[in-house]
Write a protein that holds these residues in place. Structure first.
Motif, PDB file in Angstrom:
ATOM      1  N   ASN A 262       0.836  -1.208   0.000  1.00 27.33           N
ATOM      2  CA  ASN A 262       0.000   0.000   0.000  1.00 27.33           C
ATOM      3  C   ASN A 262       0.867   1.252   0.000  1.00 27.33           C
ATOM      4  OD1 ASN A 262      -2.332  -1.467   0.021  1.00 27.33           O
ATOM      5  ND2 ASN A 262      -2.628  -1.360   2.226  1.00 27.33           N
ATOM      6  N   ASP A 266       0.910   3.942  -3.057  1.00 27.32           N
ATOM      7  CA  ASP A 266       0.585   5.344  -2.760  1.00 27.32           C
ATOM      8  C   ASP A 266       1.733   6.272  -3.164  1.00 27.32           C
ATOM      9  OD1 ASP A 266      -1.769   4.497  -1.734  1.00 27.32           O
ATOM     10  OD2 ASP A 266      -1.389   5.079   0.339  1.00 27.32           O
ATOM     11  N   ARG A 278      -6.413   5.397  -1.163  1.00 30.31           N
ATOM     12  CA  ARG A 278      -5.850   5.625   0.172  1.00 30.31           C
ATOM     13  C   ARG A 278      -5.010   6.890   0.259  1.00 30.31           C
ATOM     14  NH1 ARG A 278      -4.712   0.805  -0.950  1.00 30.31           N
ATOM     15  NH2 ARG A 278      -2.754   1.667  -1.666  1.00 30.31           N
TER      16      ARG A 278
END
Ligand SMILES: O=C(O)c1ccc(O)c(O)c1
Ligand SMILES: [Mg+2]
Length: 605
Positions: A262, A266, A278
């Motif tokens: 993640n 990102d 996110r």
């Protein structure tokens, strides 16, 4: 994008691993042959389990050392391949990973290798199977992703493509920008791994020291950017061979792995102006709001804070919690916990937007911490770091608000304010040093980058009485927040963690502390003989250092004067003074400090 992970990253048996991957939230897995071969469950049972867990089997790796061999060997390789195609049909997966031949290749001829790959692909096509060909960094003749790509083009089969693996590309220093020239329809699979820069043979480096993205020194953000710009739309899959992760809690590693993926997506999105669900502006901290020490009876800590010149700044209006202050350095002493022994429990960071920082931390998968807040009290958002420290975020208004909950009325207030002019300590938190158990170390590095917005300084090794201590400082560019991480090996007790307070005149603080009865950590006179040899210091200055037990360091940018208070359970204080541009931590003095401190296990958690 879909997330995937190779079962080889995790500890335990295949069934356990699959449960952990699903629990962590991965979309799919790559299954290594060795994991299936060692399992008692049939391929059909594994297939059913994955279906029940909602995991796709994105790739299976059952075969190696196929191409670049003589015809006799190749015929046997095709026989092996057919047997593995049978297994793939039973598993219900259609993508086979084929690594470039690192073991049996004898024919250094691209036309032969391309023809053999083509023949293998034709056999696979009859079963509806595709083949992803991956250049291993140590492949005998094919060890560069551009060579693998050339062979795939040459063989020219619709079901033959490449598998890119960041480790093999970046470990060899190959330029990843060539990925953008590849045909996206031929980019069958992407494996991601980070690694520390090591002087080691490629095979050992790859098999033992890979790390999850964000934990090593490879530019994974750049690598993923090239791959996505090339048009790759398949899963982002982690393939991390690492001895620590193979020995530690499977669920924890799987969660930590997804957090790293993640973070990577990102960061790559942010760098390229893409959006993800996110993505939130990272909240780089601007300073330390407070450090919290917890324990059952912390009178020894408070006595030391008083001796060091901290001023008592009030008792909390509703809890057994007190605040000590020295300029901008704020120490919260929390006696609400029933556990004996002082320990460093919380760290407050100042950020522009506390809620955004907390959202980002939680979005990236850091567990949030619940703390009871009474009516009228300031709520602080927090997450738990892998090393057990609770991290809180506050902006300037929140910081003022929680400090307003401490209402004084304690005798030490008068004692502190009674001090003669110049006696009171003024400073700020310079760094905190967090001894980190070996099994949480890499995860903590990732937490500090991804959740706290800190960047790693180079790793150093400090000679301690029990061998070298791996140490890494993670900090903001301006040095306003610095966390030093020391790796604690499996057999060692957890050493105390420490809080370093930066002041303008460390010698004066040492003098006053001694006058108030504090005995500093004793330093051997041999150390001062050595200082004299190294720096030729002024004799009066040197004798005052020796008399007080204060340490000194100097480099091309400036000088460092610092000392240590004796350890209390799991915590000790350091007072530091930075002169001119000195930006280090007195690493050359660490052996003396480590030898002088007790080796007892510190209370944890
Ligand atoms: O070290 C290996 O054998 C190995 C196997 C499969 C891979 O995808 C890889 O990158 C390395
Ligand atoms: Mg690989």
């Amino acid at each position: 994008m879909r997330t995937s992970i190779a079962t080889v990253c995790l500890s335990g048996g295949l069934v356990e691993k699959l449960h952990a991957c699903a629990e962590a939230g991965f979309d799919g897995v790559e299954i290594m042959d060795a994991d299936l071969v060692a399992a008692f469950e049939s391929p059909e049972e594994i297939r059913a389990l994955c279906a029940r867990l909602g995991l796709s089997i994105d790739m299976y790796q059952p075969l190696r050392d196929v191409e670049g061999v003589d015809e006799l060997a190749f015929a046997d390789n095709l026989r092996r391949a057919e047997a593995k195609f049978d297994v793939m049909e039973r598993l219900g997966t259609d993508l086979m990973l084929l690594c470039s031949n690192a073991g049996t290749a004898t024919v250094d001829d691209e036309s032969v290798a391309a023809r053999q790959l083509g023949e293998l692909a034709d056999r696979a096509a009859r079963r509806g199977i595709r083949i992803a060909y991956e250049a291993l960094a140590w492949g005998r003749y094919v060890n560069d992703y551009r060579d693998a790509w050339r062979l795939v083009q040459r063989a020219d089969r619709p079901n033959l493509g490449v598998c890119l693996d960041s480790f093999h590309v970046l470990s060899r220093g190959h330029d990843p920008s060539g990925i953008e020239k590849m045909d996206p329809a031929k980019l069958f699979f992407l494996q991601l791994a980070d690694a520390p820069e090591l002087q080691l043979d490629l095979l050992s480096w790859s098999r033992h020291h890979r790390l999850f993205p964000g934990e090593g020194e490879f530019d994974l953000v750049g690598f993923l950017g090239h791959t996505i710009r090339a048009g790759y739309t398949g899963p982002l899959s982690l393939e991390v061979f690492n001895d620590t992760f193979r020995q530690t809690d499977v669920n924890r590693t799987a969660q930590h792995a997804l957090r790293s993926l993640n973070w990577l997506s990102d960061r790559t999105a942010a760098e390229n102006g893409w959006t993800t669900d996110r993505l939130d502006a990272s909240q780089d901290p601007t300073g330390v709001d407070f450090v919290e020490i917890a324990g059952e009876d912390l009178s020894a800590i408070e006595q030391q804070l008083d001796q060091l010149g901290f001023a008592f700044a009030g008792r909390h209006r509703s809890k057994a919690v007190r605040l000590w202050r020295a300029g901008d350095a704020r120490i919260i002493v929390n006696e609400q916990t029933p556990r004996p022994g002082a320990r460093l429990r919380g760290l407050g960071l100042l950020v522009g937007d506390a809620e955004a920082a907390a959202r980002r931390g939680q979005g990236i998968g850091a567990p949030s911490v619940f703390r009871r807040t009474s009516a009228g009290e300031q709520h602080l958002s927090a997450v738990a770091a892998p090393d057990g420290i609770e991290v809180y975020w506050a902006d300037a208004a929140i910081s003022r608000s929680w400090q307003g909950e401490f209402d004084g009325g304690y005798p030490a207030v008068e004692r502190a304010s009674d001090r003669p002019e110049g006696d009171g300590l003024r400073g700020r938190i310079d760094h905190i040093n967090i001894a980190t158990p070996w099994q949480h170390y890499d995860e903590a590095v990732l937490f500090n980058t991804s959740v706290l917005g800190l960047d790693p300084e180079a790793v150093t090794e400090l000679p301690g009485p029990r061998g070298l201590v791996r140490s890494q400082v993670m900090r903001t560019a301006d040095g306003a927040v610095r966390l030093a991480m020391n790796l604690v090996p499996p057999t060692a007790p957890l050493p105390a963690r420490h809080i370093a307070v930066r002041v303008d005149d460390a010698l004066s603080v040492a003098r006053h502390a001694r006058a108030r009865g504090l005995r500093l950590l004793p330093i051997p006179s041999n150390y001062y003989d050595d200082l004299e040899a190294r720096f030729g210091l002024d004799p009066d200055f040197l004798s005052e250092l020796a008399d007080l037990g204060v340490l000194y360091d100097r480099d091309a940018t400036g000088a460092f004067i610092h000392f240590y208070a004796p350890t209390i359970d799991g915590v000790f204080f350091e007072i530091v003074q930075r002169i001119d541009g000195y930006d280090g931590y007195g690493a050359s003095n660490a052996p003396v400090r480590l030898a002088a401190q007790p080796l007892t296990a510190a209370p944890q958690g």
